[in-house]
Design an enzyme around this catalytic site. Sequence first.
Site, PDB file in Angstrom:
ATOM      1  N   ARG A 129       4.095 -19.621 -52.632  1.00 42.98           N
ATOM      2  CA  ARG A 129       3.086 -18.458 -52.891  1.00 42.98           C
ATOM      3  C   ARG A 129       3.004 -18.341 -54.438  1.00 42.98           C
ATOM      4  O   ARG A 129       3.848 -18.108 -55.073  1.00 42.98           O
ATOM      5  CB  ARG A 129       3.261 -17.250 -52.575  1.00 42.98           C
ATOM      6  CG  ARG A 129       3.225 -16.771 -51.170  1.00 42.98           C
ATOM      7  CD  ARG A 129       3.763 -15.501 -51.068  1.00 42.98           C
ATOM      8  NE  ARG A 129       4.153 -15.290 -49.442  1.00 42.98           N
ATOM      9  CZ  ARG A 129       3.115 -14.883 -48.673  1.00 42.98           C
ATOM     10  NH1 ARG A 129       2.045 -14.131 -49.201  1.00 42.98           N
ATOM     11  NH2 ARG A 129       3.150 -14.723 -47.365  1.00 42.98           N
TER      12      ARG A 129
ATOM     13  N   TYR B 120      21.465  -9.003 -37.492  1.00 44.52           N
ATOM     14  CA  TYR B 120      20.221  -9.246 -37.570  1.00 44.52           C
ATOM     15  C   TYR B 120      20.035 -11.039 -37.729  1.00 44.52           C
ATOM     16  O   TYR B 120      20.598 -11.482 -38.664  1.00 44.52           O
ATOM     17  CB  TYR B 120      19.651  -8.638 -38.843  1.00 44.52           C
ATOM     18  CG  TYR B 120      17.890  -8.766 -38.775  1.00 44.52           C
ATOM     19  CD1 TYR B 120      17.182  -8.143 -37.900  1.00 44.52           C
ATOM     20  CD2 TYR B 120      17.503  -9.712 -39.561  1.00 44.52           C
ATOM     21  CE1 TYR B 120      15.838  -8.501 -37.797  1.00 44.52           C
ATOM     22  CE2 TYR B 120      16.100 -10.257 -39.597  1.00 44.52           C
ATOM     23  CZ  TYR B 120      15.259  -9.274 -38.689  1.00 44.52           C
ATOM     24  OH  TYR B 120      13.996  -9.481 -38.668  1.00 44.52           O
ATOM     25  N   GLY B 121      18.928 -11.535 -36.888  1.00 44.97           N
ATOM     26  CA  GLY B 121      18.224 -12.838 -37.192  1.00 44.97           C
ATOM     27  C   GLY B 121      19.208 -13.726 -37.972  1.00 44.97           C
ATOM     28  O   GLY B 121      20.129 -14.344 -37.278  1.00 44.97           O
TER      29      GLY B 121
ATOM     30  N   SER C 125      10.481 -18.893 -47.175  1.00 41.86           N
ATOM     31  CA  SER C 125      10.499 -17.999 -45.862  1.00 41.86           C
ATOM     32  C   SER C 125       9.271 -17.015 -46.027  1.00 41.86           C
ATOM     33  O   SER C 125       8.942 -16.529 -47.096  1.00 41.86           O
ATOM     34  CB  SER C 125      11.884 -16.953 -45.825  1.00 41.86           C
ATOM     35  OG  SER C 125      13.032 -17.815 -45.775  1.00 41.86           O
ATOM     36  N   ALA C 126       8.517 -16.918 -44.897  1.00 42.77           N
ATOM     37  CA  ALA C 126       7.352 -15.943 -44.629  1.00 42.77           C
ATOM     38  C   ALA C 126       6.439 -16.581 -45.751  1.00 42.77           C
ATOM     39  O   ALA C 126       5.755 -15.525 -46.204  1.00 42.77           O
ATOM     40  CB  ALA C 126       7.840 -14.392 -45.029  1.00 42.77           C
ATOM     41  N   CYS C 127       6.092 -17.687 -45.636  1.00 48.20           N
ATOM     42  CA  CYS C 127       4.671 -18.225 -46.280  1.00 48.20           C
ATOM     43  C   CYS C 127       3.804 -18.767 -45.768  1.00 48.20           C
ATOM     44  O   CYS C 127       3.012 -19.804 -46.056  1.00 48.20           O
ATOM     45  CB  CYS C 127       5.505 -19.046 -47.806  1.00 48.20           C
ATOM     46  SG  CYS C 127       5.909 -18.405 -49.052  1.00 48.20           S
ATOM     47  N   GLY C 128       4.089 -18.691 -44.253  1.00 48.38           N
ATOM     48  CA  GLY C 128       2.950 -19.078 -43.329  1.00 48.38           C
ATOM     49  C   GLY C 128       3.452 -20.669 -42.757  1.00 48.38           C
ATOM     50  O   GLY C 128       2.363 -21.471 -42.047  1.00 48.38           O
ATOM     51  N   LYS C 129       4.657 -21.013 -42.612  1.00 49.21           N
ATOM     52  CA  LYS C 129       5.066 -22.239 -41.850  1.00 49.21           C
ATOM     53  C   LYS C 129       4.771 -22.503 -40.555  1.00 49.21           C
ATOM     54  O   LYS C 129       4.168 -23.219 -40.023  1.00 49.21           O
ATOM     55  CB  LYS C 129       6.563 -22.258 -42.204  1.00 49.21           C
ATOM     56  CG  LYS C 129       6.968 -22.973 -43.546  1.00 49.21           C
ATOM     57  CD  LYS C 129       8.436 -23.709 -43.363  1.00 49.21           C
ATOM     58  CE  LYS C 129       9.401 -23.040 -42.730  1.00 49.21           C
ATOM     59  NZ  LYS C 129      10.004 -22.381 -43.788  1.00 49.21           N
TER      60      LYS C 129
ATOM     61  N   ARG D 226      17.900 -11.280 -43.989  1.00 48.05           N
ATOM     62  CA  ARG D 226      19.006 -12.209 -44.484  1.00 48.05           C
ATOM     63  C   ARG D 226      19.658 -11.740 -45.639  1.00 48.05           C
ATOM     64  O   ARG D 226      18.685 -10.943 -46.644  1.00 48.05           O
ATOM     65  CB  ARG D 226      18.531 -13.478 -44.712  1.00 48.05           C
ATOM     66  CG  ARG D 226      18.273 -14.507 -43.213  1.00 48.05           C
ATOM     67  CD  ARG D 226      17.990 -16.017 -43.641  1.00 48.05           C
ATOM     68  NE  ARG D 226      16.706 -16.041 -44.702  1.00 48.05           N
ATOM     69  CZ  ARG D 226      16.392 -16.165 -45.669  1.00 48.05           C
ATOM     70  NH1 ARG D 226      17.478 -16.037 -46.564  1.00 48.05           N
ATOM     71  NH2 ARG D 226      15.318 -16.316 -46.022  1.00 48.05           N
TER      72      ARG D 226
ATOM     73  N   ASP E 119      10.276 -24.632 -38.452  1.00 52.08           N
ATOM     74  CA  ASP E 119      11.202 -23.904 -39.706  1.00 52.08           C
ATOM     75  C   ASP E 119      12.077 -25.057 -39.940  1.00 52.08           C
ATOM     76  O   ASP E 119      12.380 -25.221 -41.174  1.00 52.08           O
ATOM     77  CB  ASP E 119      11.821 -22.912 -39.012  1.00 52.08           C
ATOM     78  CG  ASP E 119      12.835 -22.123 -40.079  1.00 52.08           C
ATOM     79  OD1 ASP E 119      11.902 -21.850 -41.235  1.00 52.08           O
ATOM     80  OD2 ASP E 119      13.669 -21.534 -39.995  1.00 52.08           O
TER      81      ASP E 119
ATOM     82  N   ASP F 204      -8.679 -23.349 -42.184  1.00 54.03           N
ATOM     83  CA  ASP F 204      -9.361 -24.262 -43.473  1.00 54.03           C
ATOM     84  C   ASP F 204      -8.404 -24.970 -43.995  1.00 54.03           C
ATOM     85  O   ASP F 204      -8.981 -25.893 -44.779  1.00 54.03           O
ATOM     86  CB  ASP F 204     -10.209 -23.290 -44.329  1.00 54.03           C
ATOM     87  CG  ASP F 204     -11.394 -22.602 -43.569  1.00 54.03           C
ATOM     88  OD1 ASP F 204     -12.235 -23.508 -43.081  1.00 54.03           O
ATOM     89  OD2 ASP F 204     -11.678 -21.529 -43.431  1.00 54.03           O
ATOM     90  N   ASN F 205      -7.035 -24.722 -43.794  1.00 56.55           N
ATOM     91  CA  ASN F 205      -6.220 -25.490 -44.623  1.00 56.55           C
ATOM     92  C   ASN F 205      -6.326 -27.000 -43.927  1.00 56.55           C
ATOM     93  O   ASN F 205      -5.715 -27.932 -44.421  1.00 56.55           O
ATOM     94  CB  ASN F 205      -4.596 -25.072 -44.202  1.00 56.55           C
ATOM     95  CG  ASN F 205      -4.436 -23.632 -45.146  1.00 56.55           C
ATOM     96  OD1 ASN F 205      -5.215 -23.256 -45.970  1.00 56.55           O
ATOM     97  ND2 ASN F 205      -3.509 -22.866 -44.463  1.00 56.55           N
TER      98      ASN F 205
ATOM     99  N   HIS G  22      14.343 -27.350 -44.770  1.00 60.60           N
ATOM    100  CA  HIS G  22      13.537 -26.228 -44.176  1.00 60.60           C
ATOM    101  C   HIS G  22      12.254 -26.565 -44.201  1.00 60.60           C
ATOM    102  O   HIS G  22      11.467 -25.987 -45.090  1.00 60.60           O
ATOM    103  CB  HIS G  22      13.769 -24.753 -45.539  1.00 60.60           C
ATOM    104  CG  HIS G  22      13.470 -23.676 -44.844  1.00 60.60           C
ATOM    105  ND1 HIS G  22      13.154 -22.732 -45.735  1.00 60.60           N
ATOM    106  CD2 HIS G  22      13.306 -23.036 -43.779  1.00 60.60           C
ATOM    107  CE1 HIS G  22      12.887 -21.607 -45.293  1.00 60.60           C
ATOM    108  NE2 HIS G  22      12.971 -21.907 -43.999  1.00 60.60           N
TER     109      HIS G  22
ATOM    110  N   SER H 210       9.587  -7.811 -39.432  1.00 59.45           N
ATOM    111  CA  SER H 210      10.050  -7.822 -38.000  1.00 59.45           C
ATOM    112  C   SER H 210       9.832  -9.150 -37.354  1.00 59.45           C
ATOM    113  O   SER H 210       8.911 -10.034 -37.862  1.00 59.45           O
ATOM    114  CB  SER H 210       9.041  -6.731 -37.502  1.00 59.45           C
ATOM    115  OG  SER H 210       7.783  -6.791 -37.919  1.00 59.45           O
TER     116      SER H 210
END
Length: 601
Positions: free
Chosen positions: A416, A216-217, A267-271, A86, A294, A511-512, A245, A384
């Site tokens: 994070r 893209y996306g 974004s990209a923190c494990g959702k 993005r 998401d 473990d979360n 979000h 990706s």
Amino acid sequence: MNNPAPAISPPAGIGDHKPANQAVLDWVHEIELLTQPENIFWCDGSERENDFLIAESLKQNVLLKLNEKKAPRSYLHRSNPNDVARVEQFTFICTPTKAEAGPTNNWSEPAETYSKLQGLLKGAMRGRTMFVVPYIMGPPDSPLTKIGFEITDSKYVVLSMRIMTRMGEIAVKRLGSDPKAEWNRGVHSLLDVNPERRFICHFPQDNTIISVGSGYGGNVLLSKKCLALRIGSYLARKQGWLAEHMLILGVESPAGKKHYVAAAFPSACGKTNFAMLIPPKHFAGWKVTTVGDDIAWMQIRDGRLWAVNPENGYFGVVPGTSCKSNPNAMKSIERDTLYTNVALTDDGDVWWEGKDGAPPKHAIDWRGNDWTPDLKEKAAHPNSRFATPMRNNPVLDPQVEDGNGVPISAIIFGGRRSDTMPLVFQAFDWEHGTYIGSTMASETTAAATGAVGQVRRDPMAMLPFCGYNIGDYFRHWLETGKRLTDPPLIFHVNWFRKSADGKFLWPGFGDNMRVLEWIIDRCDERIGANESAIGYIPRMQDLDLDELSGVTPNQMRELLNVNAEEWQKEISDHAKFFASLGGVVPKELEKQREQLAARLR
Ligand code: OXD
Ligand code: MN
């Protein structure tokens, strides 16, 4: 340069599904006159149409077919290497005044922007097919559900929209023939895929999105970040609901009691991982199910918040996905998946960094070049993605199609953070929770172009997605809280705290569940906590740590610790952040900061 999207000629019965709504027909005609495509393809979302578009995409090298045995009905797409994430710096909110877009958005004046974009779109689809993609966001019978039409000259977009949304006939039917019906207008053109002519523009007052120059996306699947979040949040404020979000998950105890939780992470923190969590062995009988990974649309009913997932598929970050990190995602992407920018193995399968097993001895990397493990370059781009239908998820929640949504017991914020933020803490109340959300921060990731690993404030994980003034957004949160008689409890988590020697303290992933259980028990008023300056924090004995390997009691203390010095710095960063917003922050939140500072003294 070559035309990145040459026209196709569908046989009779494909691509001719014109809707009956005159407003749509007029708008499509207007865009046709402007962009001058070779032909128009009206999508109906059928299997036959999809097969035809895939066959054409294979012929034009837009897609590569993967090994049918290893990855049934799955394909690889490579985006232009200049176009892999993005582009927040080229994303605009075009409201009549700059103040409406607020201090966190790029603003540009609507009339000027329309005219600039019209200049770029003039003749842009010559020699191309213009696709008209009708879709809905939300379960078919939800009052929150929205209709969108996306015009695009990209087959990849059409194929992705069919995975990510409820696309085709369903939207045409829902819209009907009323020329005054509400629907979102989206126009996308690849142009020449040039970063200098790449703009993602939102016109909230007109319920319109125009995206040019990217393939893209999140820049081009206009349903997702553009409609469901930026325009969505604008409509939500006007109409009295929330567009967030957030993932939505269900968690069921062995006794059969079920709660739903919504969680906002940047974004990209494990959702996606959290939404598909598999509890560790010790938690036999617990079940986690996914409503969404998401985006959450939430409305108030009976004094509670009820959430739906507007999407129909997952567009997840691939690298790091494995049977260890997310077995349910691995199962979801075993088939029917459209991959973007992963590596291709010699036997026609896909590969990425962090996948189970040894790296292949040779592969073709995301740019299409030969790759061997000794090279420094990554085989798969760090951002990706997979696009896969949610029906593939083995732990899909049974309520996912329920238009009423699911009742939310807890809201979790997280990011994070290597330091400062304990593993978990609970807000004292909604207003304090809103403060925690408004000041949350995270280290940046590859999901957006720009530097990776820098701590930035990302309120409610909405910094790139709030379609209006962030101060008004905070106010909308506070007002929503006042309308809730049974509000969700609010928490903050941090799976990413590190020790002094730079190692992650918490194993994360399954473990979360240990943290989730505490959260659920707090909702049921069944478990204790320490009242600290920053909120309620579990005492060691409040967390089920049985059979947790690799975390010593000292590390656990570190994970739950509130370090006074770090928090002094944290508060002064909150103050700086609020000041940087130029006076739009509601006084209630400024007061929350003062109270936090006083408690920490
Ligand atoms: C996403 C993002 O694609 O947040 O979901 O970037
Ligand atoms: Mn996201």
